[in-house]
Each structure stands twice: as C-alpha cells, then as structure tokens.
Motif scaffolding. Sequence first.
Motif, mmCIF file in Angstrom:
data_model
loop_
_atom_site.group_PDB
_atom_site.id
_atom_site.type_symbol
_atom_site.label_atom_id
_atom_site.label_comp_id
_atom_site.label_asym_id
_atom_site.label_seq_id
_atom_site.Cartn_x
_atom_site.Cartn_y
_atom_site.Cartn_z
ATOM 1 N N ASP A 68 0.824 -1.212 0.000
ATOM 2 C CA ASP A 68 0.000 0.000 0.000
ATOM 3 C C ASP A 68 0.854 1.258 0.000
ATOM 4 O OD1 ASP A 68 -2.495 -1.280 0.038
ATOM 5 O OD2 ASP A 68 -2.435 -1.519 2.210
ATOM 6 N N VAL A 69 0.699 2.066 -1.053
ATOM 7 C CA VAL A 69 1.533 3.255 -1.241
ATOM 8 C C VAL A 69 0.669 4.472 -1.539
ATOM 9 C CG1 VAL A 69 3.182 4.351 -2.826
ATOM 10 C CG2 VAL A 69 3.562 2.002 -2.061
ATOM 11 N N ALA A 70 1.064 5.619 -0.970
ATOM 12 C CA ALA A 70 0.546 6.906 -1.415
ATOM 13 C C ALA A 70 1.699 7.897 -1.401
ATOM 14 C CB ALA A 70 -0.581 7.393 -0.514
ATOM 15 N N GLY A 71 1.748 8.749 -2.414
ATOM 16 C CA GLY A 71 2.850 9.709 -2.504
ATOM 17 C C GLY A 71 2.777 10.523 -3.772
ATOM 18 N N GLU A 72 3.948 10.984 -4.237
ATOM 19 C CA GLU A 72 4.024 11.848 -5.414
ATOM 20 C C GLU A 72 4.861 11.189 -6.499
ATOM 21 O OE1 GLU A 72 4.479 15.437 -2.206
ATOM 22 O OE2 GLU A 72 6.093 14.126 -2.906
ATOM 23 N N VAL A 89 -0.685 10.543 -5.845
ATOM 24 C CA VAL A 89 -1.240 9.263 -6.278
ATOM 25 C C VAL A 89 -1.289 8.266 -5.132
ATOM 26 C CG1 VAL A 89 -0.413 9.541 -8.662
ATOM 27 C CG2 VAL A 89 1.026 8.364 -6.976
ATOM 28 N N LEU A 90 -2.096 7.240 -5.336
ATOM 29 C CA LEU A 90 -2.006 6.011 -4.567
ATOM 30 C C LEU A 90 -1.658 4.905 -5.549
ATOM 31 C CD1 LEU A 90 -4.732 4.092 -5.172
ATOM 32 C CD2 LEU A 90 -5.792 5.779 -3.689
ATOM 33 N N GLY A 91 -1.067 3.819 -5.059
ATOM 34 C CA GLY A 91 -0.704 2.735 -5.967
ATOM 35 C C GLY A 91 -0.464 1.433 -5.239
ATOM 36 N N HIS A 92 -0.617 0.352 -5.989
ATOM 37 C CA HIS A 92 -0.382 -0.993 -5.479
ATOM 38 C C HIS A 92 1.019 -1.414 -5.891
ATOM 39 C CE1 HIS A 92 -2.204 -5.294 -4.885
ATOM 40 N NE2 HIS A 92 -0.949 -5.232 -4.467
ATOM 41 N N ALA A 93 1.869 -1.694 -4.894
ATOM 42 C CA ALA A 93 3.253 -2.114 -5.142
ATOM 43 C C ALA A 93 3.315 -3.643 -5.203
ATOM 44 C CB ALA A 93 4.166 -1.590 -4.038
ATOM 45 N N PHE A 94 4.088 -4.168 -6.147
ATOM 46 C CA PHE A 94 4.074 -5.606 -6.404
ATOM 47 C C PHE A 94 5.442 -6.268 -6.219
ATOM 48 C CE2 PHE A 94 0.268 -4.239 -8.688
ATOM 49 C CZ PHE A 94 -0.646 -5.191 -8.242
ATOM 50 N N VAL A 119 -1.724 2.615 -10.683
ATOM 51 C CA VAL A 119 -1.552 3.878 -9.972
ATOM 52 C C VAL A 119 -2.753 4.760 -10.270
ATOM 53 C CG1 VAL A 119 -0.135 5.964 -9.780
ATOM 54 C CG2 VAL A 119 0.965 3.732 -10.063
ATOM 55 N N CYS A 120 -3.246 5.449 -9.254
ATOM 56 C CA CYS A 120 -4.441 6.280 -9.385
ATOM 57 C C CYS A 120 -4.186 7.663 -8.819
ATOM 58 C CB CYS A 120 -5.606 5.619 -8.642
ATOM 59 S SG CYS A 120 -7.025 6.691 -8.381
ATOM 60 N N PRO A 121 -4.407 8.726 -9.591
ATOM 61 C CA PRO A 121 -4.306 10.084 -9.039
ATOM 62 C C PRO A 121 -5.342 10.281 -7.930
ATOM 63 C CG PRO A 121 -4.357 10.133 -11.440
ATOM 64 C CD PRO A 121 -4.713 8.734 -11.034
ATOM 65 N N ILE A 122 -4.984 11.085 -6.934
ATOM 66 C CA ILE A 122 -5.903 11.359 -5.833
ATOM 67 C C ILE A 122 -6.143 12.858 -5.723
ATOM 68 C CG2 ILE A 122 -5.271 9.295 -4.552
ATOM 69 C CD1 ILE A 122 -3.516 11.046 -2.752
ATOM 70 N N PRO A 123 -7.326 13.269 -5.243
ATOM 71 C CA PRO A 123 -7.622 14.697 -5.113
ATOM 72 C C PRO A 123 -6.840 15.336 -3.972
ATOM 73 C CG PRO A 123 -9.408 13.389 -4.201
ATOM 74 C CD PRO A 123 -8.473 12.418 -4.862
ATOM 75 N N ASP A 124 -6.675 16.645 -4.030
ATOM 76 C CA ASP A 124 -5.955 17.368 -2.977
ATOM 77 C C ASP A 124 -6.624 17.216 -1.620
ATOM 78 O OD1 ASP A 124 -4.118 18.195 -4.847
ATOM 79 O OD2 ASP A 124 -5.045 20.168 -5.159
ATOM 80 N N GLN A 130 -4.644 8.744 4.438
ATOM 81 C CA GLN A 130 -5.929 8.096 4.175
ATOM 82 C C GLN A 130 -5.914 7.367 2.836
ATOM 83 O OE1 GLN A 130 -8.368 7.876 6.520
ATOM 84 N NE2 GLN A 130 -9.292 6.412 5.101
ATOM 85 N N ALA A 131 -5.236 7.915 1.851
ATOM 86 C CA ALA A 131 -5.164 7.268 0.537
ATOM 87 C C ALA A 131 -4.451 5.928 0.605
ATOM 88 C CB ALA A 131 -4.464 8.186 -0.459
ATOM 89 N N ALA A 132 -3.492 5.796 1.533
ATOM 90 C CA ALA A 132 -2.691 4.572 1.615
ATOM 91 C C ALA A 132 -3.502 3.355 2.051
ATOM 92 C CB ALA A 132 -1.519 4.777 2.572
ATOM 93 N N VAL A 133 -4.708 3.563 2.579
ATOM 94 C CA VAL A 133 -5.502 2.406 3.021
ATOM 95 C C VAL A 133 -6.108 1.644 1.852
ATOM 96 C CG1 VAL A 133 -6.098 3.691 5.113
ATOM 97 C CG2 VAL A 133 -7.787 3.521 3.284
ATOM 98 N N VAL A 134 -6.099 2.226 0.655
ATOM 99 C CA VAL A 134 -6.900 1.692 -0.450
ATOM 100 C C VAL A 134 -6.266 0.553 -1.238
ATOM 101 C CG1 VAL A 134 -7.996 2.291 -2.664
ATOM 102 C CG2 VAL A 134 -8.182 3.852 -0.714
#
Length: 349
Positions: A68-72, A89-94, A119-124, A130-134
Amino acid sequence: MTRQNTALWLPKRGARFEVGPAPYTPPATNEVVVRVRAVAVNPVDGIPGFLYRFALPWLTFPAVVGSDVAGEVVETGPGVTRLRPGDRVLGHAFGVEKSQNRAAEGAFQHYVVLMRHMVCPIPDSLSFAQAAVVPLAVSTAATGMFQQDHLGLALPCAAPAERAETVLVWGGSTSVGSNAIQLARNAGYQVVATASPHNFDYLRSLGAAETVDRSSPTAVEEIVERIGDRPLAGTLAIGSKSLAKTIAIAARTAGGRRIASAQPALFTRVAGRRAPRQGVRVSSIWGGTLKDNEVGPAIYADFLPTALATGTYRAAPDATVVGHGLAHIPDALRRLRAGVSAQKLVVTL
C-alpha cells in the motif's frame, strides 16, 4: 538529479526488519517512480519467517515488502502519458509478486517503482495517510468480484444502472469488505453485508442496504431472508469461518452460486471441500492477479480517479497513523497482529 533512497529491509526469512540504504531504481517502460509519503500495513507484510516458505516461496532476499503506497510521482518511464511528475497518487506495489519479485517494487521505502496501470491520481482533499488504506484492499476486492475466474460481476462505473441482483459481503467492516461494498454499489448491485453490530452504521455509510451480525446463531437464516427473491450475483467471503456459512447461504438462494474467498488458498480448499456437493463454486483470491488482466486498469485508471475526486468512492476504512518513518512499520505490524476493526494502520514517511 541524484536521489538517495532508504528502505525497510527484510534481510532473510525469519530475520528482523532493518532500515538501511537502498538503490534508486529509475522507471522502465510503463513504470513510474513514486516518492512514498505513507504506507499501510497488511497481515502478509508481517508473517513469521517460516510461513514465507508457504505464502511467498519465491521471494528473493534481502527483500522489501509492502503493498500500500501513497505519494508523489517523481519520474515516469517511456509509454506513460496518464501520469506526470508532481501528481499525488495512490498505488499498489508488487515487489513480493512472483512475476516481479524485486526490492525496487516493494512499498516500504522512500522511492518505489510502480506499474503505470496500478496507480491512481488522488484529489488534494485526500491525505496521503488516508489514501494509503486503499490499494491492496481494493485490488483484492476487485479481483474477487470482477475477474471472470471469480464472481465475474459487471465493472463499476460513474453512473451505474440499478441491478435486480444482490452481492453478499461477509466481513464488511474489514479493509477488503469496506471496498467490496463500495465497488458493488458502484456497479449497481444491492449489498447485504455482515459485521459486528457496532459497525452497522459504518457499513450503511458505505452503501450496504442490509446488515447482519456475523456472530448471530441465525445469521444464515437472516441473510437468506434479507436477500429474498432477488438473485444472488455472488459472495465475497472474508475472514475465518466465513466459508461454511456463505456456502450454506449460496445453496439456499437463487442465482449464481459463486463464492470468492479472501482466505489463504489452503484454508479455502479445506473449508470449501463440501461446496461442490451443494452446487456451489468456491475460488481463492490472490489480490495481485488483476495487474495482468483488464480489471487492474478498469479500476485504477478508468474508475477510481473520478470516483475519488467526486466523492462517490471513499478511501476506507479510516486510517490510524502509528508513527512517522520506516522504523515505525514493525510497530504497526505488531499492533495489526493484536487485531483492528474498521480501521487500517498507516505509517507516514
């Protein structure tokens, strides 16, 4: 520009995690590099060393684990047009997947390599924590619900038509369940979900039409009654002891008798051995397979960006930040083993 990377290393099976330097790996074709700002922890991240031989026998050590990742985004490789440096963004690391199996793709580091379509862009308005939970939760739920080798349901979209079918989510307050409820609703299905009664309002806030106490001795009968004459499109079974009851429910309802189990494959085979005799098909979910088919981009590129931006999809469950820095990840894993409900443990970086 030279970037200095640091990772939480797992030196070998059974060893303790160690924080140390790691190489910065530039992105290849269809890859991006993300500066990690938050990670969430999952049970597979902290399994005892001897169990790695069964769960991840291919894993090469020293390893960097985590999903579980969130960042830039800091760098994009050839073929990447949907994302650009600076995107949140948030993203799934493999990194622990058999097909990938390299430290550069493990989440627990400052700079991680991710597949562009995961990888999915996230709103400001959405924090990194919170994005990292997804990611892993939505990937696991989507794999079970939408892949043709599991439930094969219709994919979610911005304006779904209401369907005359029900999806059962056993374990609705878990991370996977929280996302499964929302995915099913955004695909137009009615949802019946189980949890402890103190989480019923939470399930309804995610879109569940009916809630049932998973510990009730009459849970099977209650769910069959709530489903009524509507066909059961499929069931997502999450958590221990979920299969016996969901098999009994599927055998007593109209429609597709398919159950996708989020339990480990061995447990699913043992618990589901009686299913064929009742006309029920049980499959075991591995939450990384959607990266290799149409479901991955359908969720991360086509559905989630707009759904998160418009508020029709919620990053759930709530994030509980355990600490800041890679050294706090083992603390988060210890807390996770003690048990959590309707929340996910996060470490910021």
